[in-house]
Design an enzyme around this catalytic site. Structure first.
Site, short mmCIF file in Angstrom:
data_model
loop_
_atom_site.label_atom_id
_atom_site.label_comp_id
_atom_site.label_asym_id
_atom_site.label_seq_id
_atom_site.Cartn_x
_atom_site.Cartn_y
_atom_site.Cartn_z
N SER A 144 34.97 106.67 -12.00
CA SER A 144 36.04 105.82 -11.83
C SER A 144 36.35 105.93 -10.33
O SER A 144 36.40 106.91 -9.74
CB SER A 144 37.18 106.05 -12.66
N HIS A 183 39.10 105.32 -9.25
CA HIS A 183 40.34 105.80 -9.09
C HIS A 183 40.27 107.40 -8.75
O HIS A 183 41.28 107.75 -8.16
CB HIS A 183 41.07 105.60 -10.46
N GLU A 194 38.56 91.72 -13.34
CA GLU A 194 39.74 92.53 -13.47
C GLU A 194 40.66 92.39 -12.16
O GLU A 194 40.51 93.00 -11.38
CB GLU A 194 39.36 94.09 -13.23
N HIS A 208 42.69 95.12 -10.42
CA HIS A 208 41.91 96.30 -9.97
C HIS A 208 41.76 96.44 -8.48
O HIS A 208 40.84 95.31 -8.14
CB HIS A 208 40.51 96.54 -10.65
#
Length: 112
Positions: free
Chosen positions: A11, A13, A69, A72
């Site tokens: 990810s 993130h 998305e 995001h």
């Protein structure tokens, strides 16, 4: 096309360079319906001013491998974000990686 969550360890993130935005009212968090909100439209129009891009934009699924998305966001820095928007490119596009990053001699984590 990948429509689920990233596998552990993959990810963006985890790099600290990506965030998921919400409207703050608890409605449509990390859901497609967020893309139709005023807050999402504002993000799409202004994220680059703060160095962010919509990482998985609508219509780029074949390039990103991810569904749209709108929540995001990926930090790439103001100058690169503005170039991406101006040229209507995508972050993963080789042109961006080669021309914008290498020519400016920036050391920047590209991620997935």
């Amino acid at each position: 096309m990948y429509t689920g969550r990233a596998l552990p360890g993959t990810s963006e993130h985890e790099t600290g360079l990506a965030i998921d935005a919400t409207g703050g009212d608890g409605r449509c968090p990390a859901e497609d319906c967020f893309g139709e909100t005023k807050k999402s439209i504002w993000l799409e129009e202004h994220a680059t001013e703060y160095g962010f891009i919509i990482r998985y934009p609508k219509g780029k699924e074949a390039i990103t491998g991810y569904k749209y998305e709108p929540w995001h966001l990926r930090f790439v820095g103001k100058s690169i974000a503005l170039e991406i928007m101006k040229k209507e490119l995508h972050f993963k596009n080789n042109l961006i990686q080669n021309q914008l990053i290498n020519n400016k001699k920036r050391q920047f984590p590209l991620g997935a």
